[in-house]
Scaffold this motif. Structure first.
Motif, mmCIF file in Angstrom:
data_model
loop_
_atom_site.group_PDB
_atom_site.id
_atom_site.type_symbol
_atom_site.label_atom_id
_atom_site.label_comp_id
_atom_site.label_asym_id
_atom_site.label_seq_id
_atom_site.Cartn_x
_atom_site.Cartn_y
_atom_site.Cartn_z
ATOM 1 N N ASN A 143 0.681 -1.102 -0.320
ATOM 2 C CA ASN A 143 0.026 0.097 -0.407
ATOM 3 C C ASN A 143 0.950 0.848 -0.406
ATOM 4 N N TYR A 144 2.233 1.051 -0.401
ATOM 5 C CA TYR A 144 3.040 2.442 0.250
ATOM 6 C C TYR A 144 2.307 3.235 -1.543
ATOM 7 N N ASP A 145 2.013 2.734 -2.747
ATOM 8 C CA ASP A 145 1.399 3.696 -3.603
ATOM 9 C C ASP A 145 0.404 4.042 -3.170
ATOM 10 N N GLN A 146 -0.206 5.027 -2.487
ATOM 11 C CA GLN A 146 -1.014 4.978 -1.717
ATOM 12 C C GLN A 146 -1.368 6.343 -1.514
ATOM 13 N N VAL A 147 -1.729 7.501 -0.323
ATOM 14 C CA VAL A 147 -2.396 8.433 -0.492
ATOM 15 C C VAL A 147 -2.954 7.844 1.297
ATOM 16 N N LEU A 189 -8.185 17.976 1.798
ATOM 17 C CA LEU A 189 -9.124 18.102 3.055
ATOM 18 C C LEU A 189 -10.682 17.517 2.084
ATOM 19 N N LEU A 190 -10.778 18.242 1.230
ATOM 20 C CA LEU A 190 -12.494 18.642 0.918
ATOM 21 C C LEU A 190 -12.485 16.801 0.163
ATOM 22 N N HIS A 191 -11.579 16.096 -0.663
ATOM 23 C CA HIS A 191 -12.311 14.768 -0.647
ATOM 24 C C HIS A 191 -11.737 13.488 -0.113
ATOM 25 N N THR A 192 -10.694 13.467 1.110
ATOM 26 C CA THR A 192 -10.846 13.317 2.031
ATOM 27 C C THR A 192 -12.424 13.111 2.701
ATOM 28 N N LEU A 193 -12.679 14.084 2.932
ATOM 29 C CA LEU A 193 -14.003 15.039 3.903
ATOM 30 C C LEU A 193 -15.189 14.223 3.039
ATOM 31 N N GLN A 194 -15.412 13.304 1.084
ATOM 32 C CA GLN A 194 -15.908 12.961 0.966
ATOM 33 C C GLN A 194 -15.616 11.358 1.728
ATOM 34 N N LEU A 195 -14.921 10.856 1.486
ATOM 35 C CA LEU A 195 -14.697 10.132 2.331
ATOM 36 C C LEU A 195 -15.137 9.294 3.253
ATOM 37 N N GLN A 196 -15.209 10.235 4.319
ATOM 38 C CA GLN A 196 -15.565 9.895 6.053
ATOM 39 C C GLN A 196 -17.262 9.418 5.256
ATOM 40 N N SER A 197 -17.883 9.596 4.195
ATOM 41 C CA SER A 197 -19.518 9.383 4.361
ATOM 42 C C SER A 197 -19.864 7.965 3.841
ATOM 43 N N TRP A 198 -18.169 7.273 3.259
ATOM 44 C CA TRP A 198 -18.696 5.969 3.339
ATOM 45 C C TRP A 198 -19.031 4.713 3.909
ATOM 46 N N GLU A 199 -19.784 4.150 3.658
ATOM 47 C CA GLU A 199 -19.947 2.792 3.955
ATOM 48 C C GLU A 199 -18.849 1.988 4.272
ATOM 49 N N LYS A 200 -18.411 1.470 5.541
ATOM 50 C CA LYS A 200 -16.842 0.745 6.138
ATOM 51 C C LYS A 200 -17.242 -0.809 6.950
ATOM 52 N N SER A 225 -5.831 5.217 4.213
ATOM 53 C CA SER A 225 -5.466 6.179 3.025
ATOM 54 C C SER A 225 -6.874 5.936 2.109
ATOM 55 N N PHE A 226 -5.521 5.904 0.647
ATOM 56 C CA PHE A 226 -6.647 6.000 -0.322
ATOM 57 C C PHE A 226 -5.909 6.311 -1.470
ATOM 58 N N LYS A 227 -6.017 5.454 -2.799
ATOM 59 C CA LYS A 227 -5.738 4.817 -4.055
ATOM 60 C C LYS A 227 -6.757 5.371 -5.385
ATOM 61 N N VAL A 228 -5.880 6.614 -5.862
ATOM 62 C CA VAL A 228 -6.608 6.652 -7.747
ATOM 63 C C VAL A 228 -6.702 5.594 -7.828
ATOM 64 N N ARG A 229 -8.035 5.092 -8.878
ATOM 65 C CA ARG A 229 -7.649 3.891 -9.611
ATOM 66 C C ARG A 229 -8.571 4.430 -11.176
ATOM 67 N N ASP A 287 -10.581 5.049 -4.104
ATOM 68 C CA ASP A 287 -10.796 3.597 -3.544
ATOM 69 C C ASP A 287 -10.540 3.904 -1.855
ATOM 70 N N PRO A 288 -10.626 4.153 -0.724
ATOM 71 C CA PRO A 288 -10.026 4.043 -0.087
ATOM 72 C C PRO A 288 -9.811 2.858 0.930
ATOM 73 N N ASP A 289 -9.685 2.969 2.081
ATOM 74 C CA ASP A 289 -8.664 2.183 3.057
ATOM 75 C C ASP A 289 -9.208 2.344 4.443
ATOM 76 N N PHE A 290 -10.336 1.667 5.047
ATOM 77 C CA PHE A 290 -10.534 2.226 6.528
ATOM 78 C C PHE A 290 -9.976 1.848 7.582
ATOM 79 N N GLY A 291 -9.235 0.245 7.292
ATOM 80 C CA GLY A 291 -8.552 -0.105 8.015
ATOM 81 C C GLY A 291 -9.231 -1.543 7.494
#
Length: 650
Positions: free
Chosen positions: A199-203, A228-239, A254-258, A274-278
């Motif tokens: 996952n070193y290619d992720q943000v 800041l704005l895009h990670t805020l969008q990811l906050q509301s995703w279902e995990k 982290s997240f990755k642009v696919r 594509d986010p990773d919440f753990g």
């Protein structure tokens, strides 16, 4: 004097935006549907509810079709909630996010913001007045911004060393774009490990913080705003993990642009986040520190750029609130510190930090301080602000009183009585004197001290954890006397904590049977490697902030000089091994981005100490005044706040 906003220098544009904020008149906020390009009923939103689209077709010269148009600066942006929000409704109690089908609008970069002719003339007049010294506007903030921007401009005009030039080239190369806009930096750009990217290619949120500060101090704010704005969008995703979902407000690690085919087509593609919440992380641990770092970075963005309007957006306010609700929720714990599991922060593997690790508590305290500055106070947020103040008061006392150790405190623990059952017990956590490790007796200097790594019933983790101690200084979780003691200890034990490469993530390492039991025989966390006593150059920027705040920049300069001699030749590794940090880590990635960014940020802070002042928090004496005990008439409750307050050096 007149100039367009899009042609102005970055620092001048930020001044314009601050002036616009200070001079604009109050206007009713429109409903979301008046300006939202996507709605729940729109075909685009229905087709792809979990992200904003960026559609492009190979070979098309005009392939970029953004999902979001440019937005006018004067229009305050709202996130879409389940309940429609009426015009002017600022009650945050009614704003929530739960698997929303539509994401908040992302405002394009400031270069694209149009300004009316009348407003241009107004800006020109105000800027001219500010340049003539008439900076009473905004309570003198214009003058402060000019001073900081002037310092930054002088810094940019200075000739950089070859090491710095190389570092900037590498940092620019690490930038990740989404819909043709910069959104973050990858964790590492190690071409030698391309087949083992993991996952070193992720943000990563925590990894991007030093990169964000480096860009901000350089005058480049667009990438930070987008992040800041895009990670805020990811906050509301279902995990979910095994059909279980964590609480609302969790930020991804982290997240990755696919790039994926659009609706099964081989000719059109779209970019998705594509986010990773753990749920994909080693050990499947949720990143507790991600949301805390996001809040800290949001405050830093506003302080450096002057773009406080971003903090005032309702979607941003909602994001802050969701993170705080997650952290401030009631539980079974008797302590004000956050209870977390192993691997929930920078040390993301099993290292015996489960419970109440110092790193999480320092970041938690800092995030609370930052949130209190940024939250819009109204009827809907007053209860939250009250909860923040109560938690800050209790947490600062708890850490200062029970986590701090020096020679005097260790001697007290050595003489502790155990099994005390009373309200006025001295040994409140039933710590057995035999827990004092033999290495600590000789290692602790006569002058100096530090915050221990963890505290639980019948357990004190006496290891020195660098990040937690540094951030305790930066956030003023430590009293001035304690902060000075931490730097005294580092100076006295320089060879142990800095050595041949700054800085030890923790000291000492776990060895022999202790390593086998606590780490589970982790082959990556062997003694004096990785998280188990490894040396991490990225900690330079946090150490530099702490040193500048305490008026001792010479310590940071020594550490930066040590790193500068080795990092370029060693290809900017992630971490170093051995007791003195002599070897490059055996599994260390090269060209690690936060190693590069941490070095650059430390250099810029040392050359412009005024910038460090906006990233730190000053001592708040009022926190020691507010005590929940004073609100109770129960005579059984004993309060010892005066003991902590007595340590504050005014």
């Amino acid at each position: 004097m007149a100039m367009g906003l899009s042609t102005a220098k970055p620092y001048r544009r930020r001044l314009f935006l601050l002036l616009l904020r200070c001079t604009r008149t109050a206007e009713p906020s429109p409903k979301c549907s008046h300006h939202h390009p996507l709605s729940c009923s729109s075909p685009a939103a229905a087709a792809e509810p979990t992200h904003l689209r960026c559609i492009f077709r190979p070979g098309d010269p005009n392939r970029f079709v953004p999902g979001i148009p440019d937005a006018f600066w004067g229009v305050r942006q709202f996130s879409t909630s389940v309940d429609p929000i009426s015009s002017g409704d600022k009650n945050l109690e009614r704003i929530f996010i739960q698997n929303m089908p539509v994401k908040p609008i992302v405002v394009d970069g400031v270069d694209a913001v149009p300004i009316e002719d009348e407003r241009k003339e107004e800006v020109d007049t105000v800027v001219a007045n500010a340049e003539e010294g008439k900076d009473e506007l905004c309570g003198g903030k214009v003058g402060d911004l000019y001073k900081l921007e002037g310092d930054l401009e002088v810094r940019q005009e200075k000739e950089q060393s070859e090491v710095e030039k190389e570092a900037w080239r590498l940092l620019d190369r690490a930038v990740v774009s989404y819909c043709e806009r910069p959104i973050g930096t990858v964790a590492a750009n190690d071409v030698t490990a391309a087949n083992q990217a993991l996952n070193y290619d992720q943000v990563f949120i925590r990894d991007f913080v030093p990169s964000a500060l480096a860009f901000l101090l350089k005058g480049e704010s667009e990438i930070v705003r987008n992040f800041l704005l895009h990670t805020l969008q990811l906050q509301s995703w279902e995990k979910t993990v095994d059909c279980y979902s964590p609480g609302q407000g969790l930020m991804p690690a982290s997240f990755k642009v696919r790039t994926v085919p659009l609706d099964g087509s081989n000719e059109a593609f779209e970019e998705v986040l594509d986010p990773d919440f753990g749920e994909s992380a080693i050990g499947r641990v949720a990143p507790v520190d991600s949301g805390l770092w996001w809040i800290i970075l949001l405050r830093a963005y506003g302080k450096i750029t002057g773009d406080y309007a971003l903090q005032e957006r309702v979607d941003i306010q909602t994001g802050i609130r969701l993170i705080l609700n997650l952290c401030l929720s009631d539980g079974f714990d008797m302590f004000p510190s956050l209870l977390v599991t192993d691997g929930s922060c920078m040390i993301d593997r099993r290292m015996g930090i489960h419970g109440h690790p110092l790193e999480i508590q320092a970041l938690f305290y800092s995030a609370l301080r930052c949130s209190r500055e940024m939250i819009t106070f109204n009827d809907g947020s007053k209860n939250l602000v009250r909860a923040i103040n109560n938690r800050l008061s209790a947490l600062s006392f708890h850490i200062r009183e029970y986590y701090w150790v020096d020679m005097k405190k260790i001697n007290e623990i050595y003489r502790y009585k155990t099994e005390e059952y009373s309200h006025d017990a001295i040994n409140k956590f039933n710590i057995y004197p035999e827990q004092i490790p033999s290495w600590l007796v000789e290692w602790m200097p006569d002058k100096g001290g530090y915050f221990i790594g963890n505290l639980q019933p019948a357990h004190m983790d006496f290891r020195f954890f660098s990040l937690g101690n540094f951030w305790a200084i930066v956030s003023s979780l430590a009293t001035p006397r304690q902060a000075e003691g931490i730097l005294n200890l580092i100076e006295d034990k320089w060879d142990d904590i800095v050595g041949r490469m700054p800085l030890k993530i923790c000291y000492p390492s776990l060895e022999y049977e202790e390593w086998r039991i606590i780490t589970g025989s982790d082959p990556k966390n062997t003694p004096w490697s990785y998280h188990n006593g490894g040396s991490w150059p990225t900690l330079l920027w946090q150490f530099t902030l702490a040193c500048i705040k305490m008026g001792r920049p010479e310590l940071a300069q020594r550490a930066v000089a040590v790193a500068e001699k080795r990092l370029p030749n060693d290809k900017w590794p992630e971490y170093y091994d051995t007791r003195s940090g002599r070897f490059i880590g055996k599994q260390s990635r090269l060209y690690q981005t936060w190693t590069i960014a941490g070095f650059l940020t430390a250099k810029m802070l040392l050359e412009n100490p005024a910038a460090a002042a906006v990233l730190t928090c000053d001592e708040d004496l009022e926190l020691l005044q507010g005590c929940a005990c004073s609100l109770s008439k129960n005579t059984r409750i004993k309060c010892s706040r005066l003991a902590a307050k007595s340590q504050v050096v005014v």
